[in-house]
Design an enzyme around this catalytic site. Sequence first.
Site, PDB file in Angstrom:
ATOM      1  N   CYS A 150      -4.806   7.880   9.335  1.00 39.41           N
ATOM      2  CA  CYS A 150      -5.044   6.953  10.722  1.00 39.41           C
ATOM      3  C   CYS A 150      -4.886   8.074  11.776  1.00 39.41           C
ATOM      4  O   CYS A 150      -4.082   8.717  11.696  1.00 39.41           O
ATOM      5  CB  CYS A 150      -4.386   5.364  10.795  1.00 39.41           C
ATOM      6  SG  CYS A 150      -4.777   4.225   9.906  1.00 39.41           S
ATOM      7  N   ARG A 165      -0.561  14.386  13.368  1.00 38.25           N
ATOM      8  CA  ARG A 165       0.368  13.857  12.016  1.00 38.25           C
ATOM      9  C   ARG A 165       0.897  14.956  11.202  1.00 38.25           C
ATOM     10  O   ARG A 165      -0.250  15.484   9.860  1.00 38.25           O
ATOM     11  CB  ARG A 165      -0.607  13.025  11.574  1.00 38.25           C
ATOM     12  CG  ARG A 165      -0.988  11.680  11.530  1.00 38.25           C
ATOM     13  CD  ARG A 165      -1.311  10.752  11.647  1.00 38.25           C
ATOM     14  NE  ARG A 165      -0.519   9.904  10.214  1.00 38.25           N
ATOM     15  CZ  ARG A 165      -0.683   9.576   9.271  1.00 38.25           C
ATOM     16  NH1 ARG A 165      -1.859   8.545   9.704  1.00 38.25           N
ATOM     17  NH2 ARG A 165       0.071   8.757   8.072  1.00 38.25           N
ATOM     18  N   LYS A 179       0.499  -1.162   0.023  1.00 38.57           N
ATOM     19  CA  LYS A 179      -0.383   0.068  -0.232  1.00 38.57           C
ATOM     20  C   LYS A 179       0.900   1.462   0.026  1.00 38.57           C
ATOM     21  O   LYS A 179       0.915   2.504  -0.997  1.00 38.57           O
ATOM     22  CB  LYS A 179      -1.278  -0.254   1.284  1.00 38.57           C
ATOM     23  CG  LYS A 179      -1.956   1.259   1.105  1.00 38.57           C
ATOM     24  CD  LYS A 179      -1.934   1.058   2.420  1.00 38.57           C
ATOM     25  CE  LYS A 179      -2.062   1.639   4.335  1.00 38.57           C
ATOM     26  NZ  LYS A 179      -1.887   3.167   4.395  1.00 38.57           N
ATOM     27  N   ASN A 180       1.777   1.222   1.291  1.00 36.76           N
ATOM     28  CA  ASN A 180       2.534   2.505   0.943  1.00 36.76           C
ATOM     29  C   ASN A 180       3.692   2.734  -0.106  1.00 36.76           C
ATOM     30  O   ASN A 180       4.516   3.764  -0.109  1.00 36.76           O
ATOM     31  CB  ASN A 180       3.596   2.010   2.614  1.00 36.76           C
ATOM     32  CG  ASN A 180       2.294   2.765   3.505  1.00 36.76           C
ATOM     33  OD1 ASN A 180       0.608   2.451   3.453  1.00 36.76           O
ATOM     34  ND2 ASN A 180       2.483   2.485   4.387  1.00 36.76           N
ATOM     35  N   ASP A 227       4.436   0.090  12.061  1.00 39.69           N
ATOM     36  CA  ASP A 227       2.858  -0.191  11.504  1.00 39.69           C
ATOM     37  C   ASP A 227       3.375  -1.270  12.020  1.00 39.69           C
ATOM     38  O   ASP A 227       2.107  -2.680  11.336  1.00 39.69           O
ATOM     39  CB  ASP A 227       3.279  -0.273  10.004  1.00 39.69           C
ATOM     40  CG  ASP A 227       3.238   1.244   9.752  1.00 39.69           C
ATOM     41  OD1 ASP A 227       3.710   1.658   7.865  1.00 39.69           O
ATOM     42  OD2 ASP A 227       2.515   2.148  10.349  1.00 39.69           O
ATOM     43  N   ARG A 229      -8.551  -0.392   4.910  1.00 41.30           N
ATOM     44  CA  ARG A 229      -7.609   0.615   3.540  1.00 41.30           C
ATOM     45  C   ARG A 229      -7.000   0.002   3.685  1.00 41.30           C
ATOM     46  O   ARG A 229      -5.622   0.807   2.855  1.00 41.30           O
ATOM     47  CB  ARG A 229      -8.031   1.806   4.826  1.00 41.30           C
ATOM     48  CG  ARG A 229      -8.729   2.817   5.381  1.00 41.30           C
ATOM     49  CD  ARG A 229      -8.817   3.437   6.671  1.00 41.30           C
ATOM     50  NE  ARG A 229      -7.488   4.261   5.868  1.00 41.30           N
ATOM     51  CZ  ARG A 229      -6.773   5.615   5.791  1.00 41.30           C
ATOM     52  NH1 ARG A 229      -7.355   6.180   7.041  1.00 41.30           N
ATOM     53  NH2 ARG A 229      -5.912   5.639   5.517  1.00 41.30           N
TER      54      ARG A 229
HETATM   55  C1  EPZ Z   1       4.031   6.557   6.645  1.00 39.92           C
HETATM   56  O1  EPZ Z   1       3.170   7.892   7.045  1.00 39.92           O
HETATM   57  C2  EPZ Z   1       3.437   5.941   5.818  1.00 39.92           C
HETATM   58  N1  EPZ Z   1       2.136   5.518   5.552  1.00 39.92           N
HETATM   59  C3  EPZ Z   1       3.005   4.951   7.839  1.00 39.92           C
HETATM   60  O2  EPZ Z   1       1.834   4.047   7.330  1.00 39.92           O
HETATM   61  C4  EPZ Z   1       3.877   4.580   8.669  1.00 39.92           C
HETATM   62  O3  EPZ Z   1       3.250   4.581   9.837  1.00 39.92           O
HETATM   63  C5  EPZ Z   1       5.180   5.883   8.750  1.00 39.92           C
HETATM   64  O4  EPZ Z   1       5.347   6.814   7.173  1.00 39.92           O
HETATM   65  C6  EPZ Z   1       5.868   5.368   9.271  1.00 39.92           C
HETATM   66  O5  EPZ Z   1       6.713   4.588   8.878  1.00 39.92           O
HETATM   67  C7  EPZ Z   1       1.841   5.966   3.923  1.00 39.92           C
HETATM   68  O6  EPZ Z   1       3.571   5.996   3.252  1.00 39.92           O
HETATM   69  C8  EPZ Z   1       0.990   6.198   3.392  1.00 39.92           C
HETATM   70  P1  EPZ Z   1       6.642  10.212   8.897  1.00 39.92           P
HETATM   71  P2  EPZ Z   1       3.818   9.146   6.857  1.00 39.92           P
HETATM   72  O7  EPZ Z   1       6.780  12.248   7.567  1.00 39.92           O
HETATM   73  O8  EPZ Z   1       4.439   9.541   5.739  1.00 39.92           O
HETATM   74  C9  EPZ Z   1       5.567  13.139  12.194  1.00 39.92           C
HETATM   75  C10 EPZ Z   1      -0.141   2.220   7.986  1.00 39.92           C
HETATM   76  O9  EPZ Z   1      -0.488   2.142   8.883  1.00 39.92           O
HETATM   77  N2  EPZ Z   1       6.573  13.961  10.831  1.00 39.92           N
HETATM   78  O10 EPZ Z   1       7.200   9.283   8.668  1.00 39.92           O
HETATM   79  O11 EPZ Z   1       2.780  10.291   7.460  1.00 39.92           O
HETATM   80  C11 EPZ Z   1       5.089  11.977  11.942  1.00 39.92           C
HETATM   81  O12 EPZ Z   1       3.358  13.228  13.108  1.00 39.92           O
HETATM   82  C12 EPZ Z   1      -0.099   3.906   7.891  1.00 39.92           C
HETATM   83  O13 EPZ Z   1      -0.230   1.686   6.261  1.00 39.92           O
HETATM   84  C13 EPZ Z   1       5.912  15.759  11.040  1.00 39.92           C
HETATM   85  O14 EPZ Z   1       5.975  15.661  11.976  1.00 39.92           O
HETATM   86  O15 EPZ Z   1       5.483   8.888   7.770  1.00 39.92           O
HETATM   87  C14 EPZ Z   1       5.083  10.624  13.489  1.00 39.92           C
HETATM   88  O16 EPZ Z   1       5.564  11.436  14.175  1.00 39.92           O
HETATM   89  C15 EPZ Z   1      -0.158   4.316   8.642  1.00 39.92           C
HETATM   90  N3  EPZ Z   1       5.972  16.390  10.805  1.00 39.92           N
HETATM   91  C16 EPZ Z   1       6.523  11.084  12.275  1.00 39.92           C
HETATM   92  O17 EPZ Z   1       6.788  12.223  11.339  1.00 39.92           O
HETATM   93  C17 EPZ Z   1       5.571  16.524   9.328  1.00 39.92           C
HETATM   94  O18 EPZ Z   1       5.818  16.421   8.152  1.00 39.92           O
HETATM   95  C18 EPZ Z   1       6.644   9.775  10.800  1.00 39.92           C
HETATM   96  O19 EPZ Z   1       5.650  10.691  10.604  1.00 39.92           O
HETATM   97  C19 EPZ Z   1       5.965  14.301   9.067  1.00 39.92           C
HETATM   98  C20 EPZ Z   1       5.872  13.813   9.834  1.00 39.92           C
END
Ligand code: EPZ
Length: 417
Positions: A116, A121, A22-23, A305, A397
């Site tokens: 989610c 986020r 998915k990702n 995840d 999802r």
């Molecule tokens: C991706 O989300 C995945 N989703 C998530 O999978 C996964 O949990 C996550 O990466 C971490 O591996 C997709 O790829 C569609 P991040 P993403 O930006 O990109 C903080 C699932 O279950 N952050 O790496 O949103 C954020 O709050 C989903 O398949 C900021 O602070 O994750 C988090 O604490 C859930 N500011 C951390 O970084 C930002 O601008 C990691 O988020 C962006 C992120």
Amino acid sequence: MSKYIITGGYKLDGSVAVDCAKNAYLPILAGTIMCEEQVILRNCPKFVDVLNMCKILEKLNMKVVFQDDAVVINGENANPNFVPVEVAKLLRSSIFTLGAMLARFKRARVAYPGGCDIGLRPINLHLKGLRDMGVKITESHGVINCDASNLHGGKVVLDYPSVGATENLMMCAVLGKEHITILNGAREPEIADLANFLNLMGAKIYGAGTSTIEIDGVDRLYGVEYTPIGDRIIAGTYLIAGAITGGQIEVTNCNPHFFASLIDKLHNSGCVLRVKSDKIYLKSPKVLKSVGFVETQSYPGFPTDLQAQILALQTVSRGCCVIQENLFESRFKFVPELIKMGANVRAKERTAVVEGVPFLSGAEVYAKDLRGGASLVLAGLNAHGYTTVNDIHHIERGYCDLNVVLNNLGASIKKVI
Ligand code: EPZ
């Protein structure tokens, strides 16, 4: 609202191929915005998030046709229409359209994304990185307005290796005449897969999968056929399903190297594993041992995840396990539901302490998010009696027909619409 009614106690036994990730599929779908020719993506998983991402592409006047196992996309007549909140809020990945639209059209208007409910986020890292590349951004009424007519080259440093921000910045740099270097980028395999797809279309991206990514802008991208990588999170979920039922399972169409951290934990729990380059076999021990400590990290650390799923396994593993969730601030919403099933878990803020019990007991439980919902299904497979998992739209999802897959392996799950 649909639900699963699970009769627990059946050992899983069999082989299963995982869907495409998915990702990986979601950012790759966004990447097709940059191509004026037809793109064919094979083995398209019918996850709800994937279907919603395709709706966003159609909002941008792109042609999307599902053909056998593939999705055929044509962006010849794409335009940078506004991505309204009605669709943007459906998934986190709507934000990926930003980078792709800025690359091709030099402008974009996108409502804040959804996803989610596992934490705040924010998207500050996405926006800071784009601004550092010269993109002018204003935000008003929940809408992000971007102008990339003055995109400039240079270095962009991410304060945190955000997966989505890395993908967004990488895509924004693909078209044009600039050279961009992303420092402290995320290293997830899905990012390397996105880069492989874009490079096949003619992009010049170097170092994806490491924390330093170099992009040389090119004039245009060309139509291709591509099959994204297997879903390592689904692969891990199935392995844990085999372990939590005391069964044995072979998972194919995956690269075990991409979830080595989970394999290590499953070894520690007493499972026997045989690892090949594109599949993995697991046999559960008679009595599962607690793995002691799990700390989620960005790749290649233990994936957030899979945190809910390994926590479910620890509830029926002998001993005590401490689980530290470092990425998201509210990713334990499924714990009260496990406690209804007899699990001995104490969770506070980002830490959970799990004392294993001999077995769980069936109960009426509610999915709150995608991976937490999947962990409730895993718990139901182990539990004595019936478990009803409600609100399974969260699970759908990111898992296609989870009940069908698990029933084919010997489980007994009824889906009630
Ligand atoms: C991706 O989300 C995945 N989703 C998530 O999978 C996964 O949990 C996550 O990466 C971490 O591996 C997709 O790829 C569609 P991040 P993403 O930006 O990109 C903080 C699932 O279950 N952050 O790496 O949103 C954020 O709050 C989903 O398949 C900021 O602070 O994750 C988090 O604490 C859930 N500011 C951390 O970084 C930002 O601008 C990691 O988020 C962006 C992120």
